[in-house]
Enzyme design. Sequence first.
Site, PDB file in Angstrom:
ATOM      1  N   MET A 196       3.566  79.968  43.022  1.00 52.20           N
ATOM      2  CA  MET A 196       3.914  80.808  44.162  1.00 52.20           C
ATOM      3  C   MET A 196       4.347  82.232  43.803  1.00 52.20           C
ATOM      4  O   MET A 196       4.831  82.947  44.675  1.00 52.20           O
ATOM      5  CB  MET A 196       5.010  80.097  44.995  1.00 52.20           C
ATOM      6  CG  MET A 196       4.570  78.722  45.458  1.00 52.20           C
ATOM      7  SD  MET A 196       5.806  77.818  46.439  1.00 52.20           S
ATOM      8  CE  MET A 196       5.877  78.781  47.926  1.00 52.20           C
ATOM      9  N   GLU A 197       4.190  82.645  42.552  1.00 50.85           N
ATOM     10  CA  GLU A 197       4.703  83.984  42.173  1.00 50.85           C
ATOM     11  C   GLU A 197       3.788  84.814  41.271  1.00 50.85           C
ATOM     12  O   GLU A 197       3.809  86.050  41.337  1.00 50.85           O
ATOM     13  CB  GLU A 197       6.058  83.852  41.428  1.00 50.85           C
ATOM     14  CG  GLU A 197       7.167  83.189  42.199  1.00 50.85           C
ATOM     15  CD  GLU A 197       7.113  81.667  42.150  1.00 50.85           C
ATOM     16  OE1 GLU A 197       6.492  81.114  41.229  1.00 50.85           O
ATOM     17  OE2 GLU A 197       7.688  81.035  43.058  1.00 50.85           O
ATOM     18  N   GLU A 243      14.912  76.202  35.451  1.00 52.92           N
ATOM     19  CA  GLU A 243      13.887  76.541  34.456  1.00 52.92           C
ATOM     20  C   GLU A 243      14.439  77.520  33.425  1.00 52.92           C
ATOM     21  O   GLU A 243      13.956  77.606  32.309  1.00 52.92           O
ATOM     22  CB  GLU A 243      12.662  77.156  35.149  1.00 52.92           C
ATOM     23  CG  GLU A 243      11.962  76.187  36.084  1.00 52.92           C
ATOM     24  CD  GLU A 243      11.007  76.888  37.036  1.00 52.92           C
ATOM     25  OE1 GLU A 243       9.804  76.683  36.904  1.00 52.92           O
ATOM     26  OE2 GLU A 243      11.449  77.654  37.908  1.00 52.92           O
ATOM     27  N   ASP A 247       3.412  68.688  38.671  1.00 56.60           N
ATOM     28  CA  ASP A 247       2.864  67.781  39.687  1.00 56.60           C
ATOM     29  C   ASP A 247       1.382  68.084  39.825  1.00 56.60           C
ATOM     30  O   ASP A 247       0.900  69.048  39.243  1.00 56.60           O
ATOM     31  CB  ASP A 247       3.601  67.998  41.025  1.00 56.60           C
ATOM     32  CG  ASP A 247       3.410  69.421  41.539  1.00 56.60           C
ATOM     33  OD1 ASP A 247       2.430  69.693  42.249  1.00 56.60           O
ATOM     34  OD2 ASP A 247       4.241  70.300  41.197  1.00 56.60           O
ATOM     35  N   GLY A 271       1.555  73.361  40.012  1.00 52.64           N
ATOM     36  CA  GLY A 271       0.818  72.152  40.370  1.00 52.64           C
ATOM     37  C   GLY A 271      -0.558  72.213  39.710  1.00 52.64           C
ATOM     38  O   GLY A 271      -1.215  73.251  39.737  1.00 52.64           O
TER      39      GLY A 271
HETATM   40  N1  ADE Z   1       4.817  74.915  41.750  1.00 49.38           N
HETATM   41  C1  ADE Z   1       4.873  73.671  41.213  1.00 49.38           C
HETATM   42  N2  ADE Z   1       4.135  72.810  41.921  1.00 49.38           N
HETATM   43  C2  ADE Z   1       3.592  73.503  42.934  1.00 49.38           C
HETATM   44  C3  ADE Z   1       2.758  73.165  44.011  1.00 49.38           C
HETATM   45  N3  ADE Z   1       2.335  71.908  44.178  1.00 49.38           N
HETATM   46  N4  ADE Z   1       2.406  74.147  44.894  1.00 49.38           N
HETATM   47  C4  ADE Z   1       2.852  75.407  44.729  1.00 49.38           C
HETATM   48  N5  ADE Z   1       3.659  75.785  43.726  1.00 49.38           N
HETATM   49  C5  ADE Z   1       4.027  74.843  42.837  1.00 49.38           C
END
Ligand code: ADE
Length: 258
Positions: free
Chosen positions: A197-198, A19, A221, A85
Site C-alpha cells: 500500500m505504499e 516492522e 499473506d 501480499g
Molecule cells: N500488505 C500485506 N498484505 C497485504 C495485502 N493483502 N494487501 C495490501 N497490502 C498488504
Amino acid sequence: MTPDARPSLTAILSALSEEQSGLLEQLKGAKKKTVAGRDFWLGQLHDQPVALGLSRIGKVSATLTAAVLIGHFGASRIVFTGVAGGLAPGVKVGDVVVAHDFIQHDLDASPLFPRYEVPLYGRSCFSCDPALTALLKQAADRALAASSHPASQLLTGAQVHCGLIASGDRFVSSAAESSRLQSALADAGHTALAVEMEGAAVAQVCADYGVAFAAMRTISDRADDTAHIDFPTFVADVASQYAQRIMEELMRSLPETG
Ligand code: ADE
C-alpha cells in the site's frame, strides 16, 4: 574521506512500528525528532548514519514521510522494508520480494490517460535504483541463506524474488480480488509479484527528488481470503526479524560516502 565528503544519510522506512522495532533496538545513539506529527529516529545502524521513519499505511501518508526524509533530513537514499501480499504463483508466505519497479494498481485516469499511467509523467512504472537494488537483493540472499541457523526466526526454504510490486490504497483480502487485480494488470502488460500500500508513492517521490530508492517486502499473506488472519500474526511475530537481518547485511555493504 575527502574534506568535503560527508557520510550520506540512509533512510529506512517501514509501514508499522512492529516492522521497525528490531531496527530501533539496534540503533546506536538514537535521537528522536518529530516532524509533521511523525517520529523519526536518527542514529547509527551497523556504523551507517540512518534515519528510521514510519510511512504509516497508504500512499498519501507514505508520500509525506518520504518527502520529509528527503526535504527535511536530507536523506540521500531510501530503503523500504515491510510486508506484502503475494500475488504471482510461487511467491509464498515467508519469501522476500525485492522490487525492480512499482505500479499503482488503483490509478485510473482513463480515458484521459491509459489505465495505470501516472498523469503527466508518461509512464505507469517507477523503477528502483539498480545499484542499491542489487545490494539489497544480495543482502536478502545472504540473510535467507543463513535462515537454517537455529537462532534464526526467518522461515527456512524461503526464496528471494525480484520484480514488479503493485501498490494501492486497498488491503487485498480475497482470492477473487487478487485475481481481478492480476488479470487487469496483465491486460495492460504487467505482471506483479506482490501487492502492498505504499511503495509506488515512495518510488515516485524519490524519482522527483533524484534520490536512490530500493524496497524489499516479506510476504505476510497471499492476498486471499485468509489474508486478514495471516497478516497481523506475521507482522507481530516475524516481519521485524526479516527487516533486522536484511538491513544488517545491507548496511555492511553500503559505500562509505554518497
Ligand atoms: N500488505 C500485506 N498484505 C497485504 C495485502 N493483502 N494487501 C495490501 N497490502 C498488504
